[in-house]
Motif scaffolding. Sequence first.
Motif, PDB file in Angstrom:
ATOM      1  N   GLU A 296       0.785  -1.238   0.000  1.00  0.00           N
ATOM      2  CA  GLU A 296       0.000   0.000   0.000  1.00  0.00           C
ATOM      3  C   GLU A 296       0.816   1.287   0.000  1.00  0.00           C
ATOM      4  O   GLU A 296       0.246   2.379   0.003  1.00  0.00           O
ATOM      5  CB  GLU A 296      -0.970   0.008   1.190  1.00  0.00           C
ATOM      6  CG  GLU A 296      -0.316  -0.019   2.555  1.00  0.00           C
ATOM      7  CD  GLU A 296      -0.325  -1.411   3.166  1.00  0.00           C
ATOM      8  OE1 GLU A 296      -0.239  -2.385   2.398  1.00  0.00           O
ATOM      9  OE2 GLU A 296      -0.405  -1.514   4.397  1.00  0.00           O
ATOM     10  N   ARG A 297       2.143   1.198  -0.014  1.00  0.00           N
ATOM     11  CA  ARG A 297       2.949   2.417   0.025  1.00  0.00           C
ATOM     12  C   ARG A 297       3.749   2.644  -1.260  1.00  0.00           C
ATOM     13  O   ARG A 297       4.667   3.462  -1.297  1.00  0.00           O
ATOM     14  CB  ARG A 297       3.884   2.379   1.230  1.00  0.00           C
ATOM     15  CG  ARG A 297       3.123   2.525   2.541  1.00  0.00           C
ATOM     16  CD  ARG A 297       3.965   2.183   3.764  1.00  0.00           C
ATOM     17  NE  ARG A 297       3.221   2.440   4.976  1.00  0.00           N
ATOM     18  CZ  ARG A 297       2.301   1.638   5.487  1.00  0.00           C
ATOM     19  NH1 ARG A 297       1.997   0.510   4.857  1.00  0.00           N
ATOM     20  NH2 ARG A 297       1.650   1.939   6.594  1.00  0.00           N
ATOM     21  N   ALA A 298       3.414   1.915  -2.296  1.00  0.00           N
ATOM     22  CA  ALA A 298       4.176   2.000  -3.540  1.00  0.00           C
ATOM     23  C   ALA A 298       3.946   3.333  -4.259  1.00  0.00           C
ATOM     24  O   ALA A 298       2.912   3.981  -4.100  1.00  0.00           O
ATOM     25  CB  ALA A 298       3.794   0.844  -4.458  1.00  0.00           C
ATOM     26  N   PHE A 299       4.939   3.729  -5.049  1.00  0.00           N
ATOM     27  CA  PHE A 299       4.866   4.946  -5.857  1.00  0.00           C
ATOM     28  C   PHE A 299       5.922   4.842  -6.949  1.00  0.00           C
ATOM     29  O   PHE A 299       6.735   3.907  -6.966  1.00  0.00           O
ATOM     30  CB  PHE A 299       5.117   6.190  -4.984  1.00  0.00           C
ATOM     31  CG  PHE A 299       6.442   6.163  -4.254  1.00  0.00           C
ATOM     32  CD1 PHE A 299       7.602   6.649  -4.832  1.00  0.00           C
ATOM     33  CD2 PHE A 299       6.527   5.622  -2.971  1.00  0.00           C
ATOM     34  CE1 PHE A 299       8.824   6.602  -4.177  1.00  0.00           C
ATOM     35  CE2 PHE A 299       7.744   5.580  -2.292  1.00  0.00           C
ATOM     36  CZ  PHE A 299       8.893   6.074  -2.907  1.00  0.00           C
ATOM     37  N   TYR A 300       5.926   5.803  -7.860  1.00  0.00           N
ATOM     38  CA  TYR A 300       6.966   5.862  -8.888  1.00  0.00           C
ATOM     39  C   TYR A 300       8.048   6.835  -8.439  1.00  0.00           C
ATOM     40  O   TYR A 300       7.760   8.004  -8.166  1.00  0.00           O
ATOM     41  CB  TYR A 300       6.376   6.311 -10.226  1.00  0.00           C
ATOM     42  CG  TYR A 300       5.512   5.270 -10.886  1.00  0.00           C
ATOM     43  CD1 TYR A 300       6.058   4.068 -11.333  1.00  0.00           C
ATOM     44  CD2 TYR A 300       4.145   5.480 -11.069  1.00  0.00           C
ATOM     45  CE1 TYR A 300       5.269   3.104 -11.936  1.00  0.00           C
ATOM     46  CE2 TYR A 300       3.345   4.525 -11.685  1.00  0.00           C
ATOM     47  CZ  TYR A 300       3.912   3.334 -12.110  1.00  0.00           C
ATOM     48  OH  TYR A 300       3.128   2.376 -12.709  1.00  0.00           O
ATOM     49  N   GLY A 301       9.274   6.334  -8.335  1.00  0.00           N
ATOM     50  CA  GLY A 301      10.356   7.181  -7.848  1.00  0.00           C
ATOM     51  C   GLY A 301      11.713   6.567  -8.112  1.00  0.00           C
ATOM     52  O   GLY A 301      11.934   5.908  -9.142  1.00  0.00           O
ATOM     53  N   ASP A 302      12.613   6.740  -7.160  1.00  0.00           N
ATOM     54  CA  ASP A 302      13.995   6.277  -7.250  1.00  0.00           C
ATOM     55  C   ASP A 302      14.121   4.926  -6.555  1.00  0.00           C
ATOM     56  O   ASP A 302      13.875   4.820  -5.349  1.00  0.00           O
ATOM     57  CB  ASP A 302      14.908   7.302  -6.567  1.00  0.00           C
ATOM     58  CG  ASP A 302      16.375   6.902  -6.586  1.00  0.00           C
ATOM     59  OD1 ASP A 302      16.737   5.881  -7.209  1.00  0.00           O
ATOM     60  OD2 ASP A 302      17.190   7.631  -5.969  1.00  0.00           O
ATOM     61  N   PRO A 303      14.527   3.861  -7.275  1.00  0.00           N
ATOM     62  CA  PRO A 303      14.664   2.546  -6.648  1.00  0.00           C
ATOM     63  C   PRO A 303      15.597   2.530  -5.435  1.00  0.00           C
ATOM     64  O   PRO A 303      15.447   1.674  -4.555  1.00  0.00           O
ATOM     65  CB  PRO A 303      15.233   1.682  -7.783  1.00  0.00           C
ATOM     66  CG  PRO A 303      14.713   2.321  -9.025  1.00  0.00           C
ATOM     67  CD  PRO A 303      14.747   3.802  -8.737  1.00  0.00           C
ATOM     68  N   LEU A 304      16.526   3.461  -5.363  1.00  0.00           N
ATOM     69  CA  LEU A 304      17.443   3.502  -4.221  1.00  0.00           C
ATOM     70  C   LEU A 304      16.708   3.784  -2.904  1.00  0.00           C
ATOM     71  O   LEU A 304      17.269   3.617  -1.835  1.00  0.00           O
ATOM     72  CB  LEU A 304      18.512   4.571  -4.462  1.00  0.00           C
ATOM     73  CG  LEU A 304      19.756   4.524  -3.571  1.00  0.00           C
ATOM     74  CD1 LEU A 304      20.488   3.211  -3.731  1.00  0.00           C
ATOM     75  CD2 LEU A 304      20.676   5.697  -3.901  1.00  0.00           C
ATOM     76  N   MET A 305      15.453   4.164  -2.998  1.00  0.00           N
ATOM     77  CA  MET A 305      14.650   4.438  -1.811  1.00  0.00           C
ATOM     78  C   MET A 305      14.125   3.155  -1.165  1.00  0.00           C
ATOM     79  O   MET A 305      13.580   3.204  -0.060  1.00  0.00           O
ATOM     80  CB  MET A 305      13.485   5.350  -2.186  1.00  0.00           C
ATOM     81  CG  MET A 305      12.915   6.141  -1.034  1.00  0.00           C
ATOM     82  SD  MET A 305      11.835   7.452  -1.655  1.00  0.00           S
ATOM     83  CE  MET A 305      11.228   8.119  -0.103  1.00  0.00           C
ATOM     84  N   GLU A 306      14.285   2.010  -1.802  1.00  0.00           N
ATOM     85  CA  GLU A 306      13.748   0.772  -1.273  1.00  0.00           C
ATOM     86  C   GLU A 306      14.313   0.437   0.111  1.00  0.00           C
ATOM     87  O   GLU A 306      15.448   0.774   0.449  1.00  0.00           O
ATOM     88  CB  GLU A 306      14.030  -0.385  -2.229  1.00  0.00           C
ATOM     89  CG  GLU A 306      13.287  -0.302  -3.555  1.00  0.00           C
ATOM     90  CD  GLU A 306      11.788  -0.650  -3.435  1.00  0.00           C
ATOM     91  OE1 GLU A 306      11.255  -0.639  -2.305  1.00  0.00           O
ATOM     92  OE2 GLU A 306      11.181  -0.922  -4.486  1.00  0.00           O
ATOM     93  N   ALA A 307      13.500  -0.285   0.886  1.00  0.00           N
ATOM     94  CA  ALA A 307      13.848  -0.598   2.274  1.00  0.00           C
ATOM     95  C   ALA A 307      15.174  -1.329   2.402  1.00  0.00           C
ATOM     96  O   ALA A 307      15.923  -1.100   3.357  1.00  0.00           O
ATOM     97  CB  ALA A 307      12.723  -1.434   2.897  1.00  0.00           C
ATOM     98  N   GLY A 308      15.467  -2.208   1.462  1.00  0.00           N
ATOM     99  CA  GLY A 308      16.684  -3.008   1.563  1.00  0.00           C
ATOM    100  C   GLY A 308      17.972  -2.209   1.568  1.00  0.00           C
ATOM    101  O   GLY A 308      19.010  -2.701   2.026  1.00  0.00           O
ATOM    102  N   PHE A 309      17.932  -0.972   1.073  1.00  0.00           N
ATOM    103  CA  PHE A 309      19.128  -0.131   1.045  1.00  0.00           C
ATOM    104  C   PHE A 309      19.312   0.682   2.333  1.00  0.00           C
ATOM    105  O   PHE A 309      20.344   1.331   2.503  1.00  0.00           O
ATOM    106  CB  PHE A 309      19.063   0.843  -0.138  1.00  0.00           C
ATOM    107  CG  PHE A 309      19.142   0.174  -1.487  1.00  0.00           C
ATOM    108  CD1 PHE A 309      20.332  -0.378  -1.943  1.00  0.00           C
ATOM    109  CD2 PHE A 309      18.022   0.095  -2.306  1.00  0.00           C
ATOM    110  CE1 PHE A 309      20.414  -0.985  -3.194  1.00  0.00           C
ATOM    111  CE2 PHE A 309      18.087  -0.501  -3.553  1.00  0.00           C
ATOM    112  CZ  PHE A 309      19.279  -1.046  -3.999  1.00  0.00           C
ATOM    113  N   THR A 310      18.332   0.678   3.228  1.00  0.00           N
ATOM    114  CA  THR A 310      18.380   1.548   4.401  1.00  0.00           C
ATOM    115  C   THR A 310      19.587   1.263   5.288  1.00  0.00           C
ATOM    116  O   THR A 310      20.178   2.174   5.874  1.00  0.00           O
ATOM    117  CB  THR A 310      17.083   1.406   5.226  1.00  0.00           C
ATOM    118  OG1 THR A 310      15.965   1.629   4.372  1.00  0.00           O
ATOM    119  CG2 THR A 310      17.044   2.410   6.360  1.00  0.00           C
ATOM    120  N   ALA A 311      19.976   0.004   5.389  1.00  0.00           N
ATOM    121  CA  ALA A 311      21.095  -0.355   6.258  1.00  0.00           C
ATOM    122  C   ALA A 311      22.426   0.207   5.776  1.00  0.00           C
ATOM    123  O   ALA A 311      23.409   0.192   6.524  1.00  0.00           O
ATOM    124  CB  ALA A 311      21.180  -1.877   6.384  1.00  0.00           C
TER     125      ALA A 311
END
Length: 328
Positions: free
Chosen positions: A239-254
């Motif tokens: 429910e939080r999807a949008f069109y943007g920058d893939p680098l924003m994905e949760a897996g990169f947060t660490a």
Amino acid sequence: MESITKNRQSPDTLRAMIAKAYGPHQVPDGDDWLREMGHGWFNVAYRIRLRDDSDVVLKIAPPSHIDVMTYEHGAMGIELATLRLIAENTSVPVPHVDYADRGHELCDADWFFMPYIDADNFGIVKDTLTAAERNTYNEALGAATREINSIRGTAFGPLAGPGDPTWRACFNRMIGDVLADGERRDVALGYDYDLIRRVIAQNQDCLDEVTEPRLVEWDLWDSNVMIRDGKIIAIIDHERAFYGDPLMEAGFTAVDLPAFGDPAAFMRGYGHDELTATQRRRRKLYTLYLILIMIIETDYRGHTDTTQYDWARERLHEVMALFGREAR
């Protein structure tokens, strides 16, 4: 997780929903046919056993009178659209939608049914797995995330549009909405809101590097990954999807905050090399966005337990330090 956004319904209403979705012949008898699934933080979800003994899941959006954060408006519609996009354009496994209702006749919110997924929740069982098993699943999650990100949009922002022509304009609107949500409820961040706005303004030129809108799940944490026998069985909660920058994905947060774990296996599965200097600057802004939401949403969801708020406040100190700002 308890939240005032959970729109619980009576058994009679749930039976009416079952009848509308699957037909009166599938409405269960007796008492042992219903269980609330308590892991989610936003929607209420029920595991329901139909009369033919098949198990399904019912998700119901928050009550219409509950004030949610700006980016959460219409969240279930976003989820339904995202499920469709992923199913039609990728090989990433997602639940099938058996029936969706947005008419608000039986309750004051959107709702939908999907089959029950007979698998383990990665976020719940990960501590029982070996390091090698966790790496295998995280690599698979990285690969799945990249495939989702391959879906292109025509503008940055909401799936339904109209969107923004540039990522800089879109991200500024998104993070501006979050700050406005916090100010409206007078949520204490530990930093002046105008200071955070200055930090964003001083670091946003790096956003211009992003020129192509891609589908971003954004909420693809291990707790939204169902696993079994070494494979990802399904990705849930879209429910939080949008069109943007893939680098924003949760897996990169660490990459920014060690509290989120080690990103190596995810990045290896994604096929992403070490981040460039510009990418690291973008990533810091995205982590700031996430942590601001994690703090502010606790007020909107009526949390009485301060654990998430306190934890996120500590992470905000770490993020602000990445921008050269000391705790205040």
